[in-house]
Design a protein around this motif. Structure first.
Motif, PDB file in Angstrom:
ATOM      1  N   VAL A 127       0.861  -1.180   0.000  1.00  0.00           N
ATOM      2  CA  VAL A 127       0.000   0.000   0.000  1.00  0.00           C
ATOM      3  C   VAL A 127       0.897   1.229   0.000  1.00  0.00           C
ATOM      4  O   VAL A 127       1.828   1.314   0.817  1.00  0.00           O
ATOM      5  CB  VAL A 127      -0.933   0.022   1.222  1.00  0.00           C
ATOM      6  N   GLY A 128       0.629   2.145  -0.919  1.00  0.00           N
ATOM      7  CA  GLY A 128       1.510   3.304  -0.950  1.00  0.00           C
ATOM      8  C   GLY A 128       1.080   4.368  -1.930  1.00  0.00           C
ATOM      9  O   GLY A 128      -0.112   4.493  -2.265  1.00  0.00           O
ATOM     10  N   ILE A 129       2.059   5.111  -2.411  1.00  0.00           N
ATOM     11  CA  ILE A 129       1.800   6.254  -3.300  1.00  0.00           C
ATOM     12  C   ILE A 129       2.797   6.256  -4.450  1.00  0.00           C
ATOM     13  O   ILE A 129       3.906   5.733  -4.350  1.00  0.00           O
ATOM     14  CB  ILE A 129       1.864   7.592  -2.530  1.00  0.00           C
ATOM     15  N   LYS A 130       2.367   6.892  -5.541  1.00  0.00           N
ATOM     16  CA  LYS A 130       3.186   6.960  -6.754  1.00  0.00           C
ATOM     17  C   LYS A 130       3.228   8.395  -7.233  1.00  0.00           C
ATOM     18  O   LYS A 130       2.220   9.094  -7.232  1.00  0.00           O
ATOM     19  CB  LYS A 130       2.601   6.047  -7.831  1.00  0.00           C
ATOM     20  N   ASN A 131       4.412   8.840  -7.635  1.00  0.00           N
ATOM     21  CA  ASN A 131       4.575  10.202  -8.131  1.00  0.00           C
ATOM     22  C   ASN A 131       5.026  10.176  -9.585  1.00  0.00           C
ATOM     23  O   ASN A 131       5.936   9.431  -9.950  1.00  0.00           O
ATOM     24  CB  ASN A 131       5.598  10.966  -7.285  1.00  0.00           C
ATOM     25  N   SER A 132       4.391  11.041 -10.400  1.00  0.00           N
ATOM     26  CA  SER A 132       4.697  11.074 -11.832  1.00  0.00           C
ATOM     27  C   SER A 132       5.724  12.130 -12.187  1.00  0.00           C
ATOM     28  O   SER A 132       6.093  12.273 -13.351  1.00  0.00           O
ATOM     29  CB  SER A 132       3.413  11.331 -12.626  1.00  0.00           C
ATOM     30  N   GLY A 133       6.179  12.890 -11.183  1.00  0.00           N
ATOM     31  CA  GLY A 133       7.191  13.902 -11.456  1.00  0.00           C
ATOM     32  C   GLY A 133       6.649  15.051 -12.266  1.00  0.00           C
ATOM     33  O   GLY A 133       5.448  15.330 -12.294  1.00  0.00           O
ATOM     34  N   PHE A 134       7.532  15.750 -12.952  1.00  0.00           N
ATOM     35  CA  PHE A 134       7.164  16.864 -13.811  1.00  0.00           C
ATOM     36  C   PHE A 134       7.005  16.343 -15.236  1.00  0.00           C
ATOM     37  O   PHE A 134       7.946  16.326 -16.015  1.00  0.00           O
ATOM     38  CB  PHE A 134       8.231  17.959 -13.752  1.00  0.00           C
ATOM     39  N   GLU A 135       5.813  15.820 -15.538  1.00  0.00           N
ATOM     40  CA  GLU A 135       5.550  15.206 -16.845  1.00  0.00           C
ATOM     41  C   GLU A 135       6.409  13.970 -17.054  1.00  0.00           C
ATOM     42  O   GLU A 135       6.921  13.715 -18.139  1.00  0.00           O
ATOM     43  CB  GLU A 135       5.780  16.214 -17.976  1.00  0.00           C
ATOM     44  N   GLY A 136       6.605  13.186 -16.024  1.00  0.00           N
ATOM     45  CA  GLY A 136       7.410  11.976 -16.109  1.00  0.00           C
ATOM     46  C   GLY A 136       8.831  12.201 -15.634  1.00  0.00           C
ATOM     47  O   GLY A 136       9.332  13.332 -15.642  1.00  0.00           O
TER      48      GLY A 136
END
Length: 657
Positions: A127-136
């Protein structure tokens, strides 16, 4: 070596020194001393120039501080996604109780109830979180990426984490583990090494056992930043700036500095120290600035590329365009109350102590604690940015100027004369500067290429031995070759008037594709590519070929043709003679160069030519469509040159010692 030979050696050294002085004097004969700090850079956090740009942080909204006052659709979870692979489940929410620091109030709480089976494709669950950054996120195979996060255990059991980089389809590129077992906030670090290249990677943080934990300031940096600095700059963008060899960098911005209202002014003390203690805020261009690229990083970058720092502080008033006044001429200037002015004046003085003070001083010690015990040797400080010259502004500027002059006479104050090349604020600003004897004032103007061509004599009539000019922001409207060549013609006049124009910098500097608030910029970029405009090449050709003596009547041309411009300067450190020739016309034009006054010169010289179709411009897909061509050419005491249509030519000539 015996005494006699030692004496002979010393004599040779002394004679050589005096011969060098004689050479320098002869080479400079007839020349006019001009500023050695003429061409530099102006950096403003506009167009996503800092976060998502020059600042190499790859995680967007790393401290969960995004909010609707920046963008209407933003919230603390923006650019984060809840993930629970393998039929795991739990909850997330944002809290503000007992944060890492009051300047960093929000953090995410992860409450993990159940961990399922490993997902078939990724082989992980949690269980957690995902970050896509600045347009990847752009990652390269076998490079190292430094991951860190602050965390604290909120439940009864420690929580183990899997940290990984994934493709958009979920393929794992790199993976590591971290265990959180402390009830107080603690920084956890790890290294990720991708197995393949990817331009659109995501960072995933997964708890792999049941428990409750708080997370904040989740960060990912390439180890290969510019000069491998921790918390550093994106290497390729920074190198583009270093290649210009600028003499100074003005920062952190123009309108950004005095901000959108008093509460939004850029306060330098909020941008130094550990990252978790820095204060994020909306900037005047309506997006978030993390202050990860703060005053320490600005000063360090200046030092890394050999440029003098020129910080600009508010003159205790906010931007006149604050609020909804952009479209109506600007009436939103607010001034700090007078009962806060002594504290604010001290804030300005504290900056000088932070930059230049010994490690035994209060603020010098803070600089040393950050990793820089030696002073930064601050020489210039800007007070105000194209402000409306109101009585409130004048009163506060006078207080700040008097305090700096009294306590730090070694520091040169740069004042301001409004946002235009003329008009009410310009006139009032110059009168104030004359009355106070302000050393330098900052002029700004954005206008057409034709204006630059027709105003090449602007500074010819300025008073000498008085207040000097810093042309802090200028550009013609556009990034076509004709815009750049018009600016080149104007820059030859800045060299000619380098005895009254101390500094000049094009603006704005950087712009991220699809995230621009200003349509004319020097360098466009995305996460992968960089597009140097023709304007960039003109600025680089001047900045990398500066001199400190100007010579008149070296280049003969048709003086009636406004499309032709030229200058000749000499770099006294190298002895090089640098000739610049500009043709804004649509046909080649002859020029004659006479180097007779410079003594012996080398027969071969370095020549760089920027030319092409007037409306040509570069793109991210074709960044070299318009670019300079360098070659070695023969020169003599006198030679002719045919300046190509729509061109800038720089010839650098060695002198024989």
């Amino acid at each position: 070596m015996n005494l006699k030979s030692h004496s002979l050696f010393a004599t040779i050294i002394i004679l050589s020194f005096f011969l060098f002085l004689s050479f320098s004097s002869q080479a400079a004969k007839g020349g006019k001393k001009i500023s050695s700090d003429l061409f530099g850079l102006f950096f403003e956090d506009i167009n996503y120039s800092a976060d998502g740009g020059l600042y190499a942080e790859m995680v967007q909204n790393r401290s969960f501080e995004y909010n609707p006052t920046e963008q209407k659709t933003w919230n603390p979870f923006s650019y984060w996604e809840y993930v629970a692979p393998g039929f795991s489940y739990g909850r997330i929410n944002v809290e503000t109780t007992a944060p890492i620091h009051p300047n960093n109030p929000h953090y995410v709480v992860l409450d993990v109830e159940h961990i399922g089976h490993e997902a078939k494709y990724t082989g992980i669950s949690g269980v957690g979180i995902k970050n896509s950054g600045f347009e990847g996120m752009v990652v390269k195979a076998n490079d190292k990426y430094d991951f860190s996060m602050f965390a604290r255990q909120l439940g009864n059991e420690p929580v183990a984490f899997t940290i990984c980089l994934q493709t958009l389809k979920g393929k794992i590129l790199a993976q590591t583990t971290v265990s959180v077992a402390a009830s107080d906030w603690k920084k956890y670090s790890a290294t990720l090494i991708p197995s393949a290249n990817c331009d659109t990677a995501n960072l995933v943080i997964l708890a792999t056992n049941a428990g409750k934990v708080g997370l904040d300031l989740i960060s990912l940096f390439p180890e290969k930043t510019f000069k491998n600095r921790p918390n550093g700059m994106r290497a390729d963008l920074a190198q583009m700036l270093a290649d210009m060899k600028p003499r100074f960098i003005r920062f952190p911005g123009g309108c950004l500095a005095h901000g959108d209202g008093l509460g939004n002014m850029y306060r330098w003390k909020n941008t130094i120290g550990p990252l978790e203690t820095r204060k994020e805020q909306r900037n005047i261009w309506n997006y978030n600035q993390t202050a990860g690229l703060g005053y320490y990083e600005y000063f360090r970058f200046c030092e890394d590329i050999g440029a003098k720092p020129l910080p600009v502080l508010p003159a205790a008033v906010s931007c006149q365009n604050s609020g909804d006044t952009w479209r109506v001429g600007g009436t939103g200037q607010k001034a700090l109350p007078m009962n806060e002015m002594q504290e604010y004046v001290q804030e300005v003085l504290d900056l000088i102590e932070w930059a230049n003070g010994p490690v035994t001083s209060v603020w010098g010690a803070k600089r040393a604690a950050a990793g820089h015990p030696a002073p930064f040797n601050l020489q210039y400080i800007g007070i105000g940015n194209e402000d409306k010259i109101t009585p409130e502004f004048e009163e506060r500027f006078k207080m700040i100027f008097a305090a700096v002059k009294a306590k730090h006479p070694e520091v040169t104050v740069v004042g301001t004369v409004g946002p235009a090349p003329d008009g009410e604020d310009f006139t009032k600003g110059w009168k104030l500067a004359d009355d106070l004897k302000v050393p330098i004032v900052d002029e700004h103007y954005y206008t057409s290429p034709e204006w630059f061509i027709s105003h090449q004599n602007r500074y010819d009539s300025y008073k000498r031995n008085a207040t000097e000019v810093y042309l802090g922001e200028y550009a013609s409207w556009g990034n076509k070759l004709r815009n750049a060549i018009a600016e080149a013609a104007y820059m030859t006049s800045l060299e000619r008037n380098g005895d009254v124009v101390r500094m000049a910098s094009y603006a704005p500097l950087l712009a991220k594709k699809d995230f621009t608030q200003w349509k004319t910029d020097m360098i466009f970029f995305n996460n992968v590519k960089i597009n140097p405009t023709p304007n960039y090449y003109v600025q680089k050709m001047f900045s990398a070929n500066q001199g400190d003596y100007y010579f008149d009547k070296v280049i003969l041309k048709d003086e009636k043709d406004q499309n032709l411009a030229a200058s000749c300067v000499r770099d006294s450190k190298t002895g090089d003679i640098i000739v610049k020739m500009v043709n804004f016309g649509n046909a080649p034009k002859p020029m004659k160069i006479n180097l007779g006054k410079f003594g012996s010169i080398a027969s071969l010289a370095e020549q760089t030519v920027l030319s092409g179709e007037a409306d040509a411009e570069n793109t991210l897909d074709n960044p070299q469509k318009v670019s300079p061509v360098s070659s070695t050419v023969k020169v003599g005491k006198s030679f002719n040159y045919s300046a190509p249509a729509m061109s800038l030519t720089v010839v650098r000539i060695k002198t024989k010692k």
